[in-house]
Design an enzyme around this catalytic site. Structure first.
Site: not given
Length: 550
Positions: A131, A134-135
């Site tokens: 993701c 997200c990251d």
């Protein structure tokens, strides 16, 4: 008795809810996580007809408001099976309760697929990610390799250029498998390089991912990429999705799946069981886009409406109507879009709209709960004090307290928000963060679980909690933009409220670079129990209990 239970709240499920509720039927949407589905991690949707540009989160939030305004109801639960009754109705079984309905729409979507290369599981969260939203920020200034050749791979590669030093896309085939107009966007980014006919063979490293081995599947040539001394590489996998249908196979409810796990339907999205329909990415289809998902939702709801009407007549049920409530303040309880507002800028964490939803919830608490802030004289401390201040006077069931701690205190422990019970005792629930963004819901649910009545929990999980026999100090490292973190936080906190052997401390990772370095965290959510090796990935209550009792 509901006319329709919809399992899943992505675009397909929300569209089905809009259509069915607008037709004056009683509708329940059940979602195990946050409303919106996979599209919420898409930062920009530009191919939805009639809308020039919108984020996936904004698009589905508006859909939720529409469904809510027509009278659709929403519940958070994880569905484990569907059982058809002799009279033709259904019992939809969840981990928290059961729901009786005349018809069902399954819109559970799909999750990212793992490839299976050597080291993929070992380095998940230490260099391998799935993701970009997200990251992505964890790979600022680093070389990143993207695996995949579809729309998601291209879109996420473009997003990663905001952070990475370079982005190399590795496509297994000789060309991309998405529209040329999307591929053309790559030409605008000089950070991006593309390798065709290329597959990842192995990743390795000492603690974090430092080496990547690629192979040309036409020539057999092998290429190795090694991170500079003291640094690491990033590998983002976007190799398609797997349908969220394991629970269907496990429950043996009669719904037919194909060999890949997708639901078999006819042209009207009816499954092999009368009264059960499917919509969205969980179906067999050539194109999985938000526009096809909403189409599926509309078709499935229209057919479900016919089935429900026939069932009303068959069972002699009253033709009740659900009145459209038209509530303008029907959006999900979430923090404002500006997650890091500060008192110095005159910012506000809790809008009037959110306040109007929190007050009736707090009034239902069984006992009082105290939000205690232990702060220091830092901007982070001031933010926490401002956040807590906005709860002051909101409800007699929610008390607030601020204590200033010496500025030389341990930076890992101060500032912090602690949740205290009605006796003023610490419950083990702590937020080393200003719980904005997705974590706002986690914070509110934490209060609810402490003050009661709290989230329901099934007997199996209750038995699992009783098996915790030693002290468990749980740290969960999150990012406020992570869509997978809240369920993990809420699951751990629910366990902590029911076991005095468990404490849960939540850290907004951007404020704790020393802990990020200590545990070599490159993905969230990251779970550290009793200072042992980190665990990565989203966890529900049962999965968390497995970690605590193994």
């Amino acid at each position: 008795m509901y006319d329709l239970v919809i399992i899943g709240s992505g675009p397909a499920g929300l569209t089905a809810a809009i259509y069915m509720a607008r037709a004056r039927y009683r509708v329940l949407v059940v979602e195990k996580e946050n409303t919106g589905g996979q599209i919420t991690i898409t930062s920009e949707v530009v191919n939805y007809p009639g809308i020039l540009s919108v984020s996936g989160k904004e698009l589905t939030a508006t859909m939720k408001i529409q469904a809510d305004s027509f009278g659709a109801e929403f519940a958070k639960d994880q569905i484990t099976g569907i059982q058809k009754q002799e009279d033709g109705t259904f019992i939809v079984k969840g981990t928290r309760q059961e729901y009786r309905t005349l018809a069902v729409v399954i819109a559970t979507g799909a999750h990212p697929r793992r490839i299976g290369f050597t080291g993929e599981d070992e380095f998940r969260g230490r260099g391998v990610a799935y993701c970009a939203t997200c990251d992505g920020e964890f790979f600022t200034g680093k070389d990143v390799f993207v695996i995949g050749g579809g729309f998601a791979a291209v879109e996420e590669s473009i997003f990663l250029t905001r952070y990475a030093k370079s982005v190399t896309i590795n496509v297994r085939k000789a060309r991309f498998s998405c529209a040329q107009s999307v591929v053309d966007e790559l030409k605008k980014h000089d950070k991006i390089k593309v390798n065709f006919n290329t597959e990842v063979v192995e990743v390795s490293g000492s603690g974090v991912l430092q080496k990547l081995v690629l192979k040309n599947n036409q020539t057999g040539d092998v290429t190795e990429h090694t991170a500079p001394q003291g640094e690491m590489l990033g590998v983002f996998v976007f190799a398609g999705y797997e349908p969220e249908t394991g629970w269907i196979r496990d429950s043996a409810c009669g719904v037919e799946l194909d060999e890949s796990g997708y639901i078999v339907t006819d042209a009207n999205r009816k499954t092999t069981v009368d009264g059960i329909y499917a919509a969205g990415d969980v179906c067999i289809k050539n194109l999985r886009q938000v526009v096809t998902a909403v189409s599926d939702g509309a078709v499935a709801a229209t057919e479900a409406e016919k089935h429900a009407a026939a069932m009303h007549e068959k069972l002699g049920l009253p033709q009740f109507e659900v009145r459209a409530v038209n509530r303008p303040a029907a959006a999900p309880v979430e923090a404002p879009k500006e997650e890091k507002a500060s008192t110095e800028q005159g910012g506000s964490f809790i809008t009037d709209q959110i306040r109007s939803q929190l007050v009736p919830l707090f009034d239902k608490f069984s006992s009082t709960v105290t939000i205690k802030g232990e702060i220091n004289r830092t901007s982070f401390g001031r933010e926490i004090a401002s956040f807590i201040g906005e709860f002051k006077g909101m409800s007699p069931n929610v008390l607030t307290r601020i204590e200033e701690i010496a500025t030389d205190s341990d930076s890992q422990n101060v500032p912090v928000i602690k949740i205290l019970n009605s006796a003023g005792e610490e419950t083990g629930l702590e937020f080393h963060a200003v719980p904005g963004g997705h974590e706002f819901n986690s914070f509110i649910i934490g209060l609810y679980n402490v003050a009661g009545p709290g989230q329901k929990i099934d007997d199996e999980d209750l038995a699992g909690i009783s098996k915790i026999i030693s002290e468990k100090n749980v740290r969960i490292f999150v990012s406020l933009s992570c869509t997978m973190c809240p369920e993990t936080v809420m699951s751990a906190q629910k366990i902590a409220t029911m076991s005095n052997r468990v404490s849960v401390k939540v850290y907004d990772l951007q404020h704790f670079p020393d802990l990020k370095e200590k545990y070599q965290i490159m993905s969230v959510p990251c779970i550290v129990i009793n200072d042992e090796s980190p665990q990565f990935g989203k966890k529900n209550i049962s999965q968390f209990l497995d970690l605590l009792t193994k």
